[in-house]
Design a protein around this motif. Structure first.
Motif, PDB file in Angstrom:
ATOM      1  N   LYS A  59      38.221  37.186  47.758  1.00  0.00           N
ATOM      2  CA  LYS A  59      36.836  37.226  48.236  1.00  0.00           C
ATOM      3  C   LYS A  59      35.963  36.225  47.490  1.00  0.00           C
ATOM      4  O   LYS A  59      35.042  35.661  48.047  1.00  0.00           O
ATOM      5  CB  LYS A  59      36.279  38.650  48.055  1.00  0.00           C
ATOM      6  N   ASP A  60      36.257  36.030  46.220  1.00  0.00           N
ATOM      7  CA  ASP A  60      35.466  35.099  45.420  1.00  0.00           C
ATOM      8  C   ASP A  60      35.988  33.666  45.481  1.00  0.00           C
ATOM      9  O   ASP A  60      35.447  32.786  44.825  1.00  0.00           O
ATOM     10  CB  ASP A  60      35.411  35.572  43.963  1.00  0.00           C
TER      11      ASP A  60
ATOM     12  N   THR B 193      39.499  41.126  48.475  1.00  0.00           N
ATOM     13  CA  THR B 193      39.459  41.713  47.137  1.00  0.00           C
ATOM     14  C   THR B 193      38.565  40.866  46.234  1.00  0.00           C
ATOM     15  O   THR B 193      38.713  39.653  46.190  1.00  0.00           O
ATOM     16  CB  THR B 193      40.880  41.775  46.536  1.00  0.00           C
ATOM     17  N   ALA B 194      37.634  41.523  45.540  1.00  0.00           N
ATOM     18  CA  ALA B 194      36.778  40.795  44.600  1.00  0.00           C
ATOM     19  C   ALA B 194      37.568  40.513  43.327  1.00  0.00           C
ATOM     20  O   ALA B 194      38.612  41.121  43.091  1.00  0.00           O
ATOM     21  CB  ALA B 194      35.526  41.607  44.294  1.00  0.00           C
TER      22      ALA B 194
END
Lengths: 441, 336
Positions: A211-212, A270-271
């Protein structure tokens, strides 16, 4: 690079008039009010005059704020005319806030420096103090070769605090349960074999915070480090293109590896560091066996374990060899956390940076953040076995390369990261991802 | 301009003259024939300045000025700090970059889909629920409150909650024993977003419709009932047509909301993966490629383009849908 999780912002305004003068003075920037009075806190301040400085750092969590407060109060005790106001800015918000402050002519006197293209942009915009001649000779020799990350055109712009080599951080317990020996992972074949064994044990083999984007992109950086020769990868910023075939090869290697489905399911959303469900949180809570990450991982995982202590069975091994790669197979990728002075800061700012670079503070920071200090004399404080292994691997690395996104600057860097995400999501093949990256220059 | 609106602007004038005549025309200060109109004039201007001044000033400072500043920066390759000068002047490059970027048009398309689906999904549902809730029944206020709750919750909180529940390893999949990429699968993600939007904004639509329904005199439905109309006939032939102005205003708000959608997408999908997941919106694209990429000049250009696109859509709706018969709801239509 990115490190901390919790939001904890302490807003400190420019209180004293001196501070106002030093942080709100005229800046020949586009939006500048132009007519503002010239700063009295400029480089000409004599040592007796009262000086107030603003410090921005990203040390959130429990230990981060404390270690900065201690450093500041120690420095103030030794310099009675200096007052330093601390502002904590959450890591992911830091660059945007700093950018806004610079645009508004309120650049803090002392601020976190990420180096690479970002430093380059700030230097070009006349925002950062050249501290080459102001560095204490002893600090200079102790930090040694690590100045390279903060140097542009032979001028030094920041004092590095910690070194963050990258590799795999793994849970020794999960490896043992699955019958995997970390020492046996030396090339891609053995990594894939380990992944298969770990997946069979019903845990995620490798967690990835897609996600990042940057955690996904780091996979590409590592494959590029193996595939590309030293000259190509270190010359990327100068060349401003991905023409060398090694870049495509690196993307291909990543695509091939991703096909074996080594990552946690749902890795795209997912972070990286926020909460137990993040990629770091999964390792901290034994939901995933390993993660590719910089050395800040030790502290980040430590903040996400149930008891908020470092993971006792955490281990480290460097990125494996890639067959046929033109890069040195022992080379490491690493970043550094550093601190810069604003070009308008008083000369006491450089004194403070020297103070941060000296052994005592480097030891304190190393302990608080579980990091490898940039000052070699402070390395005795590195006790975490995983961190020690990372420091050893870094010492053996024939050359070190900065994160590609940091090196290229925010804009191009972000575009490169986004292209890697598209590749991993299956919406772009290696050639398309390369084209997307190429377009960013 | 319609008659009503011209009458509305004329109204204060008339009132103002009256008040001055009645008070100022007394013995205290005998006004001369010349002074009175001028005094009236001055006083009227003063009133306008005092009443409208602050609002106009704020509007100029926080709406018009930023638009002009954004327009200025959009011609520069500006990183958010440092000067703008001939060196980083890039003319229309930022606009070209945006308008030739397939990801931007992808985002525009997503906004279009969200706009249409919001109208189609929320509209009929909201009207139906509002018609039912307009009846006298037990627990009506409780149901109204419950339906309105999601609208009151902050978008950031909804975003974080949904993000946690809808992850691949999240609560929903675990609960249903499924393995669906609610957020990551591009074929599913848009529907996930639409579900969240509907859940969140349905309450607002219903409250609006209810307010509209309550403005309709009961006599009408009672008369129809006396004439033998069934419940559904009354709803279809009386309530719905009279609700039309409310529906149109809601439609306008919904369209504007869909054009501006940013926070939910940003909180759930973050800075990078919205395009990959097929849920990027124009505002998200602006943030991701502007400020978050350190290219504020480019971000400004995207903002200007989005501003123009939104303005055009709003004006079309205003001209062709909203304006046509906002009056004539409870009175008979005069012209149309």
């Amino acid at each position: 690079m990115n490190r901390m999780a919790k939001v904890s912002v302490v807003a400190v305004a420019c209180a004293a008039s001196l501070a106002l003068a030093s942080c709100g003075s005229s800046n020949p920037g586009s939006t500048g009010s132009g007519a503002a009075a010239p700063t009295t806190g400029g480089a000409a301040t004599s040592s007796g005059e009262q000086v107030t400085m603003e410090l921005w750092h990203n040390g959130t969590g429990e230990k981060g704020p404390a270690v900065f407060e201690k450093a500041v109060s120690d420095f103030e005790a030794a310099h009675s005319n200096v007052k330093i106001n601390i502002t904590i800015v959450q890591n992911e918000d830091f660059d945007g806030k700093l950018q806004t402050a610079m645009a508004g002519g309120t650049t803090p006197d002392i601020f976190l420096q990420r180096g690479g293209g970002k430093l380059n942009d700030q230097v070009k915009a006349d925002q950062v103090m050249d501290i080459t001649s102001l560095i204490d000779p002893q600090v200079k020799s102790e930090i040694g070769g690590n100045w390279a990350l903060e140097t542009l055109d032979s001028k030094i712009y920041a004092v590095p605090m910690s070194l963050q080599p990258e590799g795999f951080w793994y849970s020794g317990n999960l490896f043992k349960d699955a019958g995997v020996d970390a020492k046996s992972i030396t090339d891609m074949t053995s990594l894939s074999a380990a992944v298969d064994k770990l997946k069979a044990s019903s845990k995620s083999a490798i967690s990835l915070g897609g996600k990042d984007a940057w955690p996904a992109a780091h996979w590409f950086y590592q494959f590029a480090l193996r595939q590309c020769s030293k000259d190509v990868i270190q010359g990327l910023v100068g060349a401003q293109n991905f023409d060398d075939p090694c870049w495509l090869a690196a993307l291909q290697s990543l695509a091939d590896f991703a096909k074996t489905e080594p990552f946690n399911s749902g890795f795209l959303t997912t972070a990286a560091q926020q909460g137990a469900g993040s990629s770091a949180g999964m390792v901290a809570n034994y939901q995933a066996a390993m993660e590719l990450m910089g050395a800040w991982e030790v502290g980040v995982i430590g903040g996400l374990t149930p008891d908020k202590k470092n993971l006792p069975d955490l281990g480290f091994f460097p990125f494996p060899k890639v067959d046929g790669g033109k890069g040195d197979q022992a080379a490491m990728m690493a970043g550094a956390d550093a601190y810069s002075c604003s070009i308008k800061a008083p000369k006491e700012c450089a004194d403070f940076l020297n103070f941060l670079g000296a052994k005592a503070q480097q030891e304190g920071f190393s302990e608080a953040f579980s990091q490898i200090p940039a000052n070699s004399t402070a390395s005795g404080k590195v006790t975490d076995p995983a961190l020690k292994a990372a420091a050893d691997a870094l010492a053996k690395s024939p050359y070190t390369v900065l994160w590609i996104d940091s090196a290229l600057g925010q804009d191009t860097g972000n575009a490169v990261n986004a292209a890697v995400v598209a590749l991993l999501a299956g919406s772009a093949d290696p050639a398309a991802a390369l084209a997307q990256m190429q377009k960013a220059f | 301009m319609s008659e009503t609106s011209s009458a509305a602007t004329a109204a204060p004038e008339v009132e103002l003259d009256w008040s001055i005549e009645s008070e100022g025309g007394s013995v205290v200060l005998p006004p001369s024939a010349y002074v009175r109109p001028r005094r009236n004039h001055v006083r009227r201007n003063l009133e306008i300045i005092i009443l409208a001044g602050p609002a106009i000033l704020l509007f100029l400072m926080f709406v018009i000025a930023p638009v002009i500043v954004a327009l200025y920066y959009s011609f520069y390759k500006w990183k958010g700090f440092g000067p703008t000068n001939a060196d980083n002047f890039v003319g229309l490059d930022n606009y070209k970059w945006t308008l030739t970027n397939p990801e931007f048009w992808g985002a525009v398309g997503h906004n279009g889909i969200i706009m249409v689906l919001s109208l189609v999904m929320q509209g009929p549902l909201a009207i139906l629920v509002a018609l039912l809730l307009n009846q006298k029944m037990r627990g009506r206020s409780l149901i109204r409150v419950l339906i309105f709750v999601p609208y009151v919750i902050s978008e950031a909180i909804v975003g974080i909650g949904m993000f946690l529940m809808l992850q691949d390893e999240g609560a929903l999949n675990k609960l249903l024993g499924l393995h669906v990429g609610w957020l990551s699968n591009p074929k599913v993600a848009m529907w996930t977003l639409m579900f969240i939007l509907t859940w969140k904004y349905l309450g607002f639509a219903i409250i609006l419709m209810l307010a509209g329904l309550q403005g309709i005199p009961e006599e009408l439905s009672e008369a129809a009932a006396v004439d033998g109309a069934t419940f559904w006939q009354i709803q279809w032939h009386i309530m719905l047509p009279l609700l039309k102005p409310t529906i149109k205003v809601w439609g306008f708000l919904s369209i504007i909301g869909a054009m501006q959608l940013f926070d939910l997408v940003y909180v759930i999908w973050g800075q990078y993966i919205a395009t990959t997941a097929g849920v990027s919106t124009m505002a998200w694209f602006m943030a991701a490629n502007g400020r978050l990429s350190g290219q504020l000049g480019r971000g400004s250009a995207i903002a200007i383009i989005v501003f123009i696109l939104s303005l055009v859509v709003a004006m079309i709706y205003q001209r062709w849908v909203l304006n046509r018969d906002t009056e004539g709801a409870l009175t008979e239509k005069e012209e149309d």
